[in-house]
Write a protein that holds these residues in place. Structure first.
Motif, PDB file in Angstrom:
ATOM      1  N   MET A 177      66.723  70.324  42.236  1.00  0.00           N
ATOM      2  CA  MET A 177      65.494  71.070  41.972  1.00  0.00           C
ATOM      3  C   MET A 177      65.735  72.180  40.959  1.00  0.00           C
ATOM      4  N   LEU A 178      64.831  72.298  39.987  1.00  0.00           N
ATOM      5  CA  LEU A 178      64.873  73.417  39.061  1.00  0.00           C
ATOM      6  C   LEU A 178      64.117  74.598  39.649  1.00  0.00           C
ATOM      7  N   VAL A 179      64.531  75.786  39.302  1.00  0.00           N
ATOM      8  CA  VAL A 179      63.836  77.005  39.703  1.00  0.00           C
ATOM      9  C   VAL A 179      63.448  77.751  38.437  1.00  0.00           C
ATOM     10  N   GLY A 180      62.187  78.176  38.379  1.00  0.00           N
ATOM     11  CA  GLY A 180      61.703  78.946  37.234  1.00  0.00           C
ATOM     12  C   GLY A 180      61.240  80.319  37.684  1.00  0.00           C
ATOM     13  N   VAL A 181      61.677  81.352  36.987  1.00  0.00           N
ATOM     14  CA  VAL A 181      61.339  82.724  37.359  1.00  0.00           C
ATOM     15  C   VAL A 181      60.543  83.370  36.239  1.00  0.00           C
ATOM     16  N   ASP A 182      59.377  83.918  36.597  1.00  0.00           N
ATOM     17  CA  ASP A 182      58.561  84.665  35.653  1.00  0.00           C
ATOM     18  C   ASP A 182      59.124  86.083  35.577  1.00  0.00           C
ATOM     19  N   GLU A 183      59.697  86.458  34.450  1.00  0.00           N
ATOM     20  CA  GLU A 183      60.363  87.761  34.343  1.00  0.00           C
ATOM     21  C   GLU A 183      59.393  88.925  34.259  1.00  0.00           C
ATOM     22  N   ASN A 184      58.114  88.636  34.055  1.00  0.00           N
ATOM     23  CA  ASN A 184      57.113  89.708  34.017  1.00  0.00           C
ATOM     24  C   ASN A 184      56.590  90.033  35.406  1.00  0.00           C
ATOM     25  N   THR A 185      56.319  88.984  36.185  1.00  0.00           N
ATOM     26  CA  THR A 185      55.740  89.187  37.520  1.00  0.00           C
ATOM     27  C   THR A 185      56.766  88.997  38.640  1.00  0.00           C
TER      28      THR A 185
ATOM     29  N   SER B 249      82.534  79.552  54.083  1.00  0.00           N
ATOM     30  CA  SER B 249      82.959  78.847  55.306  1.00  0.00           C
ATOM     31  C   SER B 249      82.878  77.341  55.127  1.00  0.00           C
ATOM     32  N   SER B 250      81.781  76.875  54.508  1.00  0.00           N
ATOM     33  CA  SER B 250      81.587  75.441  54.327  1.00  0.00           C
ATOM     34  C   SER B 250      80.473  75.205  53.318  1.00  0.00           C
ATOM     35  N   TRP B 251      80.305  73.951  52.926  1.00  0.00           N
ATOM     36  CA  TRP B 251      79.187  73.599  52.057  1.00  0.00           C
ATOM     37  C   TRP B 251      78.790  72.155  52.317  1.00  0.00           C
ATOM     38  N   GLU B 252      77.503  71.866  52.095  1.00  0.00           N
ATOM     39  CA  GLU B 252      76.961  70.515  52.283  1.00  0.00           C
ATOM     40  C   GLU B 252      76.088  70.157  51.090  1.00  0.00           C
ATOM     41  N   ARG B 253      76.022  68.865  50.774  1.00  0.00           N
ATOM     42  CA  ARG B 253      75.138  68.363  49.723  1.00  0.00           C
ATOM     43  C   ARG B 253      73.807  67.978  50.379  1.00  0.00           C
ATOM     44  N   THR B 254      72.685  68.537  49.902  1.00  0.00           N
ATOM     45  CA  THR B 254      71.382  68.295  50.506  1.00  0.00           C
ATOM     46  C   THR B 254      70.723  67.044  49.923  1.00  0.00           C
ATOM     47  N   SER B 255      69.575  66.677  50.491  1.00  0.00           N
ATOM     48  CA  SER B 255      68.853  65.499  50.021  1.00  0.00           C
ATOM     49  C   SER B 255      68.295  65.677  48.623  1.00  0.00           C
ATOM     50  N   THR B 256      68.161  66.945  48.186  1.00  0.00           N
ATOM     51  CA  THR B 256      67.683  67.213  46.820  1.00  0.00           C
ATOM     52  C   THR B 256      68.840  67.335  45.835  1.00  0.00           C
ATOM     53  N   ASN B 257      70.042  66.926  46.292  1.00  0.00           N
ATOM     54  CA  ASN B 257      71.247  66.934  45.449  1.00  0.00           C
ATOM     55  C   ASN B 257      71.675  68.345  45.057  1.00  0.00           C
ATOM     56  N   GLU B 258      71.433  69.296  45.961  1.00  0.00           N
ATOM     57  CA  GLU B 258      71.883  70.670  45.775  1.00  0.00           C
ATOM     58  C   GLU B 258      72.961  70.970  46.813  1.00  0.00           C
ATOM     59  N   ASP B 259      73.834  71.921  46.501  1.00  0.00           N
ATOM     60  CA  ASP B 259      74.926  72.274  47.407  1.00  0.00           C
ATOM     61  C   ASP B 259      74.554  73.529  48.188  1.00  0.00           C
ATOM     62  N   LEU B 260      74.460  73.374  49.507  1.00  0.00           N
ATOM     63  CA  LEU B 260      74.114  74.487  50.394  1.00  0.00           C
ATOM     64  C   LEU B 260      75.407  75.121  50.911  1.00  0.00           C
ATOM     65  N   LEU B 261      75.616  76.399  50.581  1.00  0.00           N
ATOM     66  CA  LEU B 261      76.829  77.102  50.969  1.00  0.00           C
ATOM     67  C   LEU B 261      76.592  77.958  52.200  1.00  0.00           C
ATOM     68  N   THR B 262      77.571  77.989  53.086  1.00  0.00           N
ATOM     69  CA  THR B 262      77.560  78.900  54.223  1.00  0.00           C
ATOM     70  C   THR B 262      78.600  79.979  53.958  1.00  0.00           C
ATOM     71  N   LEU B 263      78.146  81.228  53.912  1.00  0.00           N
ATOM     72  CA  LEU B 263      79.008  82.356  53.566  1.00  0.00           C
ATOM     73  C   LEU B 263      79.217  83.265  54.769  1.00  0.00           C
ATOM     74  N   ARG B 264      80.383  83.867  54.818  1.00  0.00           N
ATOM     75  CA  ARG B 264      80.679  84.878  55.837  1.00  0.00           C
ATOM     76  C   ARG B 264      81.142  86.143  55.120  1.00  0.00           C
ATOM     77  N   ALA B 265      80.642  87.297  55.580  1.00  0.00           N
ATOM     78  CA  ALA B 265      80.996  88.551  54.929  1.00  0.00           C
ATOM     79  C   ALA B 265      82.495  88.784  54.977  1.00  0.00           C
ATOM     80  N   SER B 266      83.062  89.200  53.852  1.00  0.00           N
ATOM     81  CA  SER B 266      84.474  89.552  53.826  1.00  0.00           C
ATOM     82  C   SER B 266      84.704  90.801  54.657  1.00  0.00           C
ATOM     83  N   ILE B 267      85.971  91.120  54.862  1.00  0.00           N
ATOM     84  CA  ILE B 267      86.320  92.279  55.671  1.00  0.00           C
ATOM     85  C   ILE B 267      85.642  93.527  55.126  1.00  0.00           C
TER      86      ILE B 267
END
Length: 299
Positions: A1-9, A143-161
């Motif tokens: 999936m592409l994401v588009g951001v309007d930099e004005n709004t 911590s881990s990552w998975e490939r989603t049905s939209t072919n994107e990589d979902l990351l699971t993060l844990r706060a560092s010390i």
């Protein structure tokens, strides 16, 4: 999936391509992100806006109790022409049942990051993500990552010390002669936390320890000048005997860790590199020294 951001709004759109998209609401949180080695600095990306960022992290989930985040990485591209529907929060409302109205917009286009390519053969344990920019940033391990049905990589993060807070200095207990040196070393350590490497933090802890030990020794021997930690520990022990045994124990911890960045010591003693856990131990040790000598309090 592409994401588009309007930099004005700052409104955000998503789609399989720029001709077929839809508006996102509620708006996802987007953060500048930098991939760094686990022992590298935790300073954030230098960009202050989306246009200057190389990558962004799109947060999908955050639990403040466990300090776990889930989200996706996108590479920030150029301004491109999108065909989008009217946004429910940024355009004139359209009544229910009315024909769909589309609009052309110039949006900052962000494409999903292929995470295995970014790893470049490294293990996830060898890298971290730094979220935020040079003004304020936090460090997160993967911590881990998975490939989603939209072919994107979902990351699971844990706060560092998160390094323990330094004690507050009790400046009235420190002589005027020693006060500036201790304040300077204290500020150096404070400024290094969260942005410097573990080895640099260990060095700053040693420097602060040396200034504090020197100040205490000079309450008895005003002529003493040698601030080197090993010699200060020996002199401190001779003067105070077992009166501040805990101070000596913590100072010896700092003495053990500080040579780890010296190549000569690494080769000679086969030392491993300092880790975030080592740095945290050193921060707590120098804090305990300050409090036990009456030069500060915990909060």
């Amino acid at each position: 999936m592409l994401v588009g951001v309007d930099e004005n709004t700052h409104l955000i759109y998503q789609g399989q391509n720029k001709a077929v998209s839809y508006a996102l609401w509620p708006l996802p949180l987007l953060l500048p992100v930098k991939i760094a080695g686990i022992f590298e600095s935790s300073a954030g990306a230098t960009s202050t806006g989306l246009a200057g960022a190389e990558m962004i992290f799109r947060e999908d989930f955050f639990d403040p109790i466990t300090r776990i985040r889930k989200g996706r990485l996108y590479r920030v591209g150029n301004l491109e022409r999108w065909i989008t529907p009217l946004h429910p929060m940024g355009d004139i409302p359209v009544s229910y049942g009315a024909p769909i109205v589309v609009k052309q917009r110039d949006l900052r286009t962000c494409t999903p990051v292929n995470f295995p390519v970014e790893l470049n053969g490294k293990s996830v344990r060898q890298i971290k993500l730094v979220l935020g920019n040079s003004v304020a940033a936090t460090s997160w391990t993967i911590s881990s990552w998975e490939r989603t049905s939209t072919n994107e990589d979902l990351l699971t993060l844990r706060a560092s010390i998160s390094y323990g807070a330094l004690p507050l200095l009790t400046l009235g207990a420190i002589s005027e002669v020693e006060k500036k040196l201790i304040e300077d070393e204290y500020k150096n350590l404070e400024d290094s936390l969260f942005v410097s490497s573990p080895e640099s933090i260990v060095d700053c802890c040693r420097d602060l320890c040396e200034s504090v030990l020197l100040a205490k020794i000079r309450t008895v021997d005003m002529q003493y000048q040698d601030a080197e930690i090993g010699k200060s520990i020996k002199k401190f022990s001779e003067i105070f005997k077992n009166e501040f045994k805990n101070v000596l124990n913590h100072a010896q911890v700092l003495q053990i860790y500080h040579p780890r960045r010296k190549l000569e010591e690494k080769v000679k003693r086969d030392l491993r590199a300092a880790t975030s856990q080592d740095a945290e131990l050193c921060v707590l040790s120098v804090g305990a020294i300050i409090c036990d000598l009456g030069y500060g309090t915990w909060g």
